[in-house]
Design an enzyme around this catalytic site. Structure first.
Site, PDB file in Angstrom:
ATOM      1  CE1 TYR A  20      -9.305 -16.760 -51.823  1.00  0.00           C
ATOM      2  CE2 TYR A  20      -7.816 -17.616 -50.337  1.00  0.00           C
ATOM      3  CZ  TYR A  20      -8.820 -17.743 -51.391  1.00  0.00           C
ATOM      4  OH  TYR A  20      -9.538 -18.978 -51.373  1.00  0.00           O
ATOM      5  CE  LYS A  26     -11.950 -17.914 -49.588  1.00  0.00           C
ATOM      6  NZ  LYS A  26     -13.219 -18.210 -50.060  1.00  0.00           N
TER       7      LYS A  26
END
Ligand code: NAD
Length: 335
Positions: free
Chosen positions: A239, A243
């Site tokens: 994650y 990002k």
């Protein structure tokens, strides 16, 4: 054409350009035009704003009315594509765009049919007609990981509406706590596929239509504070990496698309309670106090606290903002 002739033609064109430039300016040396605005760049269609408008006003003019919400922040007649908008932050931002005046906001998500939450929000938005919120929410099923499908969705919206102005790439996934040295290849690829490839394919789908219609546009890539910090005690390497990629994607696309007047920014929320974070908070309630204690405001955020920033980024109120990351995290980064 001979070299001399080529040079003469070039010089002739240059002197013509210099003449037109001077003709439209108050002083050939000033970087500003008669409206006190930079000579370069496209000026807004609604005339001078702010101090320039005040200075141009004459005593006999009718009393002025505020323009900041009527012009700069207004999304009147704009068309938007928002991914991941069957629920959560995507749906919240889609409704904000309708309230801002957008004519049509297309919500794209995985489910074949929209959920009850989406239907209720769609009906709520439609009841605003006649009160300033003249637009409508539409639902289209699709996966952001499928480039061909996303481009077709963009084309369909372009054909139906004759324009494309706003894109919010909000679809994203967060997996369970997984130590980085054991992280399974498939899980890593799956996260990258939605959070990185999917964001690019969504931005392409809308951006290609913005370029086609030539009105410029605003693309907002939903990143996260996890793109520039690591969430304490959470093993979220896929994650966080995805990002970070979104932050650089926004800068990179902004640099390529600036000449087309297509702005690209990333928006990085901090902890906000949605289905994504409920997967953690509902199972481990102690995390609520821990996450809240990690920012100076001492609480996690509400989805509606992104309404203002997305409207600002989508609208002419942010026309000089591109390639930026806007962090809305309750100050999480400040400590
Ligand atoms: N909630 C937070 O605290 C938080 C913080 C920072 C960033 N974000 C980001 O905000 C965005 C929205 O998150 P949320 O909290 O609303 O999560 P959410 O899980 O409530 O919503 C995500 C939506 O994306 C959709 N989606 C997932 N894969 C998709 C695919 N392949 N194609 C189309 N749609 C797909 C899901 O179906 C869901 O409707 C995500 O990008 C997330 O990473 C959330």
């Amino acid at each position: 054409m001979s070299t001399i002739l080529q040079r003469a033609t070039k010089l002739g064109r240059q002197s013509f350009l210099r003449y037109s430039y001077r003709a439209s300016s108050t002083s050939s040396k000033s970087p500003l035009n008669a409206d006190n605005q930079p000579k370069t760049g496209v000026q807004p269609s609604y005339g001078p704003l702010g101090v320039t408008a005040a200075l141009k006003a004459s005593p006999n003019d009718p009393p002025p009315s505020p323009t900041i919400f009527k012009h700069e922040f207004s999304l009147a007649d704009r068309v938007a594509l928002v991914s991941g908008a069957n629920r959560g932050l995507g749906l919240e931002m889609a409704l904000a765009l309708v309230e801002g005046g957008a004519r049509a906001v297309y919500c794209v998500d995985l489910a074949k049919e929209p959920g009850d939450e989406w239907l209720k929000v769609r009906d709520y938005a439609s009841k605003m007609q006649g009160t300033g919120g003249e637009g409508r929410l539409e639902y289209l099923s699709g996966s952001v990981t499928n480039q061909e499908e996303m481009w077709k969705i963009g084309e369909l919206i372009g054909e139906r509406e004759g324009r494309m102005d706003i894109c919010v790439a909000a679809a994203g996934v967060l997996k369970e706590h997984t130590p980085c040295l054991e992280y399974p290849a498939k899980q890593f690829r799956d996260v990258m596929d939605v959070n990185v490839n999917g964001v690019l394919f969504t931005a392409q789908a809308a951006g290609r239509q913005m370029a086609r219609f030539g009105n410029g546009g605003s693309i907002v890539l939903i990143a996260s504070m996890s793109g520039s910090i690591t969430n304490k005690d959470h093993a979220w390497v896929s994650y966080n990496s995805s990002k970070s990629a979104v932050l650089q994607m926004a800068r990179s696309m902004a640099c390529e698309l600036g000449p087309e007047r297509i702005r690209v920014n990333s928006l990085s929320p901090g902890h906000i309670y949605t289905s994504m974070t409920a997967a953690y908070l509902d199972k481990q309630p102690h995390l609520l106090g821990k996450w809240a204690s990690l920012n100076p405001l001492g609480r996690i955020g509400r989805p509606d606290e992104l309404r203002g920033v997305v409207t600002w980024l989508a609208s002419d109120a942010s026309t000089f903002c591109t390639g930026s990351d806007i962090i809305v995290s309750g100050g999480h980064h400040s400590w």
